[in-house]
Design a protein around this motif. Structure first.
Motif, short mmCIF file in Angstrom:
data_model
loop_
_atom_site.label_atom_id
_atom_site.label_comp_id
_atom_site.label_asym_id
_atom_site.label_seq_id
_atom_site.Cartn_x
_atom_site.Cartn_y
_atom_site.Cartn_z
N ALA A 69 1.71 -3.62 4.57
CA ALA A 69 2.78 -2.53 4.83
C ALA A 69 3.43 -2.73 5.98
O ALA A 69 4.51 -2.55 6.56
N SER A 70 2.49 -2.93 7.24
CA SER A 70 3.16 -3.10 8.41
C SER A 70 2.29 -4.27 9.13
O SER A 70 1.46 -4.27 10.08
N PRO A 71 3.04 -5.42 8.99
CA PRO A 71 2.35 -6.69 9.43
C PRO A 71 2.17 -6.87 10.97
O PRO A 71 1.47 -7.57 11.41
N ASP A 108 -4.37 15.50 2.35
CA ASP A 108 -5.59 14.43 2.44
C ASP A 108 -4.86 13.05 1.71
O ASP A 108 -5.65 12.25 1.40
N ASP A 109 -3.67 13.04 1.55
CA ASP A 109 -3.05 11.84 0.71
C ASP A 109 -3.31 10.58 1.30
O ASP A 109 -2.45 10.10 2.04
N PHE A 147 -11.41 5.02 -4.84
CA PHE A 147 -9.95 5.27 -4.97
C PHE A 147 -9.76 6.78 -5.24
O PHE A 147 -8.99 7.53 -4.77
N ILE A 148 -10.57 7.29 -5.97
CA ILE A 148 -10.53 8.70 -6.46
C ILE A 148 -10.62 9.73 -5.53
O ILE A 148 -9.96 10.66 -5.26
N LYS A 149 -11.46 9.27 -4.15
CA LYS A 149 -11.73 10.02 -3.17
C LYS A 149 -10.62 9.76 -2.23
O LYS A 149 -10.00 10.97 -1.61
N ILE A 192 0.84 -1.23 0.09
CA ILE A 192 -0.22 -0.01 0.01
C ILE A 192 0.80 1.33 -0.10
O ILE A 192 0.39 2.52 -0.65
N ASP A 193 2.06 1.41 0.81
CA ASP A 193 2.87 2.21 0.75
C ASP A 193 3.37 2.69 -0.68
O ASP A 193 3.56 3.98 -1.14
N SER A 194 3.63 1.67 -1.25
CA SER A 194 4.14 2.18 -2.79
C SER A 194 2.97 2.61 -3.79
O SER A 194 3.30 3.42 -4.72
N ILE A 195 1.72 2.40 -3.26
CA ILE A 195 0.54 3.03 -4.19
C ILE A 195 0.40 4.55 -3.47
O ILE A 195 0.12 5.36 -4.22
N ILE A 196 0.57 4.63 -2.29
CA ILE A 196 0.43 5.92 -1.68
C ILE A 196 1.50 6.81 -2.44
O ILE A 196 0.88 8.04 -2.47
N LEU A 197 2.61 6.35 -2.54
CA LEU A 197 3.68 7.48 -3.29
C LEU A 197 3.15 7.74 -4.50
O LEU A 197 3.72 8.58 -4.93
N LYS A 198 2.34 7.14 -4.99
CA LYS A 198 1.99 7.52 -6.29
C LYS A 198 0.73 8.55 -6.34
O LYS A 198 0.30 9.01 -7.58
#
Length: 250
Positions: A196-198, A243-244, A230-232, A61-67
């Motif tokens: 991301a944080s097991p 809000d990221d 997702f767009i939200k 998820i972290d790699s997605i948030i970076l985008k």
């Protein structure tokens, strides 16, 4: 002369009545439209998953948030097109405005398909497509009509980032679709959110908030439902840079 004048006055009334009857008729068939389009989207996502052979740039998820900033910028490009075809500037694109928009952008979509997609994306059923619904509608056309390889020059000039943006969003969905079923299940989403944080599992109330994308509460998330959530998440309807992805972080 009077008869002619009377006929001309009746025409708008008859047209309005005809439109209302059409809407009522369509409302009865909406569940069938939703089911058919959900099935088409599931089939398409399964096909893309198979063809990708497990290649996905996202590992967490972290790699997605970076985008998120890049995705948000790509989606914001669409607002210019939306406002251009919102001819009466009322904040929505109605049925006729949508047809003009797709024709101008050289989307080759049958009229009956436009009708189905209009009602499929008009979530609040106000007979108008709002900006977030417009994004979803364009993405669904992109996916279902194989537009990725045949986007018109006109559209690419209007929206230079649209290919990359929509493809990234599709990749996010495929990352969450662990079993390649073309739809998401709660347990798969929760698993991905915790990867991301097991050692720090999300509290149950956060998990419930994150799973609000399951709009019809059937325990599964269609690609359409995912798109709206997702767009939200990326903050497309907010100018607040903080809000990221707050809703999907642990």
């Amino acid at each position: 002369m009077k008869d002619s004048q009377g006929t001309s006055e009746l025409c708008p009334i008859l047209k309005s009545f005809s439109n209302k009857v059409g809407v009522l008729f369509c409302c009865h068939s909406l569940p069938n439209i939703y089911k058919r389009l959900d099935t088409e989207l599931e089939r398409k996502m399964m096909e893309i998953k198979r063809n990708s052979l497990g290649n996905n740039r996202f590992r967490s998820i972290d790699s997605i948030i970076l985008k998120f900033p890049q995705i948000r910028d790509g989606l914001k490009e669409i607002r210019g097109v939306f406002e251009k075809f919102d001819e009466d500037s009322n904040g929505t694109v109605d049925h006729e405005e949508l047809k003009k928009c797709l024709q101008k952008l050289q989307f080759h979509v049958r009229e009956e398909d436009i009708d189905d997609l209009f009602y499929y994306c008009d979530m609040n059923e106000n007979e108008g497509i709002q900006f977030n619904e417009f994004i979803v509608l364009l993405c669904l056309i992109y996916l279902l009509k194989d537009c990725s390889s045949s986007f018109s020059t006109t559209l690419k000039m209007e929206l230079p980032q649209i290919d990359a943006t929509f493809n990234t969003i599709i990749e996010v969905f495929l990352f969450l679709d662990k079993n390649g079923e073309g739809k998401l299940k709660k347990k798969d989403v929760v698993k991905a959110l915790n990867e991301a944080s097991p050692r720090e599992k999300s509290p149950s109330y956060i998990t419930r908030d994150r799973f609000k994308m399951d709009l019809d509460r059937n325990g599964k998330i269609s690609f359409r439902e995912f798109l709206f959530a997702f767009i939200k998440w990326v903050g497309i309807d907010s100018d607040d840079d903080d809000d990221d992805g707050l809703e999907i972080q642990n």
